[in-house]
Design an enzyme around this catalytic site. Sequence first.
Site, short mmCIF file in Angstrom:
data_model
loop_
_atom_site.label_atom_id
_atom_site.label_comp_id
_atom_site.label_asym_id
_atom_site.label_seq_id
_atom_site.Cartn_x
_atom_site.Cartn_y
_atom_site.Cartn_z
N HIS A 102 0.89 -1.17 0.00
CA HIS A 102 0.00 0.00 0.00
C HIS A 102 0.92 1.22 0.00
O HIS A 102 2.00 1.19 0.60
CB HIS A 102 -0.83 0.10 1.27
CG HIS A 102 -1.71 -1.08 1.56
ND1 HIS A 102 -1.26 -2.19 2.21
CD2 HIS A 102 -3.02 -1.28 1.33
CE1 HIS A 102 -2.26 -3.05 2.35
NE2 HIS A 102 -3.34 -2.53 1.83
N ASP A 105 2.29 2.01 3.35
CA ASP A 105 3.25 1.06 3.95
C ASP A 105 4.67 1.51 3.67
O ASP A 105 5.55 1.38 4.51
CB ASP A 105 3.17 -0.35 3.35
CG ASP A 105 1.80 -0.96 3.39
OD1 ASP A 105 1.04 -0.62 4.29
OD2 ASP A 105 1.52 -1.79 2.50
N ASP A 310 -5.62 -13.88 9.29
CA ASP A 310 -4.50 -13.74 8.33
C ASP A 310 -3.31 -14.63 8.68
O ASP A 310 -2.16 -14.18 8.64
CB ASP A 310 -4.01 -12.28 8.29
CG ASP A 310 -4.86 -11.40 7.39
OD1 ASP A 310 -5.73 -11.94 6.68
OD2 ASP A 310 -4.64 -10.18 7.39
C1 XUL Z 1 -7.28 -6.72 4.34
C2 XUL Z 1 -6.54 -7.10 3.12
C3 XUL Z 1 -5.73 -6.01 2.50
C4 XUL Z 1 -5.69 -6.07 1.01
C5 XUL Z 1 -4.98 -4.91 0.38
O1 XUL Z 1 -8.04 -7.74 4.88
O2 XUL Z 1 -6.58 -8.22 2.68
O3 XUL Z 1 -4.46 -6.05 3.05
O4 XUL Z 1 -5.06 -7.24 0.57
O5 XUL Z 1 -5.50 -3.70 0.76
#
Ligand code: XUL
Length: 437
Positions: A102, A105, A310
């Site tokens: 991003h 980031d 995640d």
């Molecule tokens: C959030 C997610 C993000 C996207 C990119 O759940 O997956 O990190 O991949 O904005």
Amino acid sequence: MSKSYFPNIDNIVYEGPDSRNPFAFKHYNAEDQVGGKTMAEHLRFGAAYWHCMRNGLSDPFGAGTALMPWDDGSDPIDNALKRVDVFFEFLDKVGIDFYCFHDRDIAPEKESLKATNKALATVVEKLKSKQAESGKKLLWGTACLFNHPRYAQGAGTSPFADVYAYGAAQVKAAMDATHALDGLGYTFWGGREGYATLLNTNMKRELDHLAQLLHMAVDYKKAIGFKGQFYIEPKPREPTTHQYDSDAAACLNFLREYDLLDHFKLNIETNHATLAGHSMQHELTVAANAGALGSIDANRGDELLGWDTDQFPTDIYQTAQVMLVLLKQGGFVTGGLNFDAKRRRESHEPEDLFHAHIGGMDAFARGLKIAHAIIEDDRLDAFVRERYSSFDSGIGKDIEEGKVSLADLAAYAESTDDPQIPSGRQERLENLINEYL
Ligand code: XUL
Ligand code: CO
């Protein structure tokens, strides 16, 4: 010799399944051929800048724990530039060829948008030279339109035009950055593009605005000659109560409704699929059926925790299912397997970054080999082909070819015996899959 940020870790190499070295691959061998392509060509692993470099591993109940000795509290731009060195050393040592970021980031927000964009451009220059030096590639870039308080009520769906404009400016700058780095794609994830309550929401206007933003991005892409693939990344909720891009089917419907389908593919993430109440295989299949399976955010959730944990993918049953869908559609074109995954809060040491990625890469290497073997063997596909074979000839073929009416079928059904159907054989097929694991 430049300074090393992981001085105790050597390049991770393949040592084979008998190795007991935690810093070695047991299954991923980049150059190994599977069905005419190397593992590296099939899997196209990517690392997420946000999780590797910016995730302090905090959770809603506690502060970050991650040790990041390279974050020395110096001027943010100097620090941001230093992180690029850390990240590329990591990519190099772990043998990952692609990365994703991003805008926020890689570079900090400054006192004005102009100053922020200047900082971004400075870091992009550095990334460019590191890419040239290392051969690493940007899988996709994106704009962070969900973190800053100005986006608390949305960006492309914000009720406030000035916020919308700010978000659009960020998309433009992030596309410029991605283009400058020869990014293979650009992703839109609508973390705040939804609502907390319908009581204060004009859903129709919000969706119209979001589509307009995407159309503007399509136009800008043409204007600057950016050839990368646009992706939308579905997710049903979290942070919002409901996100408009809730799953693959909802995204496809939105793209069709607003005449955007030619310009976008989907970036499907495992934990987002499960949050939507679907399996990853389901989401991938929905996307692939529409010719819109573009890229994958590889991770997993935890059945005992109903949120977006995640975690790194380690379940080979699941990686095999992912690779089955992917191989059947002929593999990636622009996309890859981006580890949108973070270490547990308890795994706070820099070396845990390595263990996490090594495990994910090995799990996908096994998934690839398993899926390839299942496809080569053809027993599973043969079963499915046979199951639908009554549509290959006779009345079934006439149905598929649109040659019969309801009245024709009524006459046909009256002239035949009540149909007897064969078993679906789910258990036998589950046993068959287990033969390969
Ligand atoms: C959030 C997610 C993000 C996207 C990119 O759940 O997956 O990190 O991949 O904005
Ligand atoms: Co993601």
